[in-house]
Design a protein around this motif. Sequence first.
Motif, mmCIF file in Angstrom:
data_model
loop_
_atom_site.group_PDB
_atom_site.id
_atom_site.type_symbol
_atom_site.label_atom_id
_atom_site.label_comp_id
_atom_site.label_asym_id
_atom_site.label_seq_id
_atom_site.Cartn_x
_atom_site.Cartn_y
_atom_site.Cartn_z
ATOM 1 N N VAL A 67 0.843 -1.190 0.000
ATOM 2 C CA VAL A 67 0.000 0.000 0.000
ATOM 3 C C VAL A 67 0.882 1.245 0.000
ATOM 4 C CG1 VAL A 67 -1.730 1.274 1.329
ATOM 5 C CG2 VAL A 67 -1.812 -1.206 1.280
ATOM 6 N N THR A 68 0.520 2.194 -0.824
ATOM 7 C CA THR A 68 1.250 3.458 -0.819
ATOM 8 C C THR A 68 0.750 4.345 0.315
ATOM 9 O OG1 THR A 68 -0.312 4.605 -2.270
ATOM 10 C CG2 THR A 68 1.473 3.341 -3.338
ATOM 11 N N ARG A 69 1.531 5.336 0.625
ATOM 12 C CA ARG A 69 1.125 6.298 1.657
ATOM 13 C C ARG A 69 -0.172 6.983 1.245
ATOM 14 N NH1 ARG A 69 1.440 11.629 3.046
ATOM 15 N NH2 ARG A 69 1.919 12.091 5.223
ATOM 16 N N HIS A 70 -0.292 7.320 -0.023
ATOM 17 C CA HIS A 70 -1.499 7.969 -0.543
ATOM 18 C C HIS A 70 -2.736 7.079 -0.331
ATOM 19 C CE1 HIS A 70 -4.169 10.335 -3.053
ATOM 20 N NE2 HIS A 70 -4.466 9.236 -3.724
ATOM 21 N N GLU A 71 -2.609 5.781 -0.587
ATOM 22 C CA GLU A 71 -3.735 4.852 -0.404
ATOM 23 C C GLU A 71 -4.128 4.758 1.070
ATOM 24 O OE1 GLU A 71 -3.119 1.698 -4.053
ATOM 25 O OE2 GLU A 71 -1.747 1.597 -2.327
ATOM 26 N N LEU A 72 -3.125 4.752 1.948
ATOM 27 C CA LEU A 72 -3.408 4.713 3.384
ATOM 28 C C LEU A 72 -4.127 5.977 3.835
ATOM 29 C CD1 LEU A 72 -3.178 3.423 6.179
ATOM 30 C CD2 LEU A 72 -0.899 4.475 6.372
ATOM 31 N N VAL A 73 -3.603 7.118 3.423
ATOM 32 C CA VAL A 73 -4.227 8.396 3.792
ATOM 33 C C VAL A 73 -5.651 8.465 3.245
ATOM 34 C CG1 VAL A 73 -4.125 10.904 3.431
ATOM 35 C CG2 VAL A 73 -2.062 9.645 4.071
#
Length: 104
Positions: free
Chosen positions: A53-59
């Motif tokens: 998971v990318t940081r963007h997906e987590l956020v």
Amino acid sequence: RVDVLEASVDQQFDIWVNGQKFELDPEAIRRAQTLQLVWLGLIAVMDAWPAGVTRHELVSALVSFDEAWAAFEQSYIGALIAIEERARQLVVEAATLERQLLVD
């Protein structure tokens, strides 16, 4: 508040007060269901974190959960306040009738 999440998870939309059944309004029910879907999505993202998971997906998943939570909480608490008011009205009416009987 954990009770808000529990209300969403339990999917029990009937509330009993003073022996009378009240139901959450359709909007609160829809928002509870949306919160559950978003919650499951967040869990899936968290399970895949950090490798898949990318940081963007987590956020994005956290923001979606926060928005769904706030929307349901607003509907749920508003519905509880309305139910309390209707339930209280029944008690007020009963007290008024009792006073009328005592006067007559």
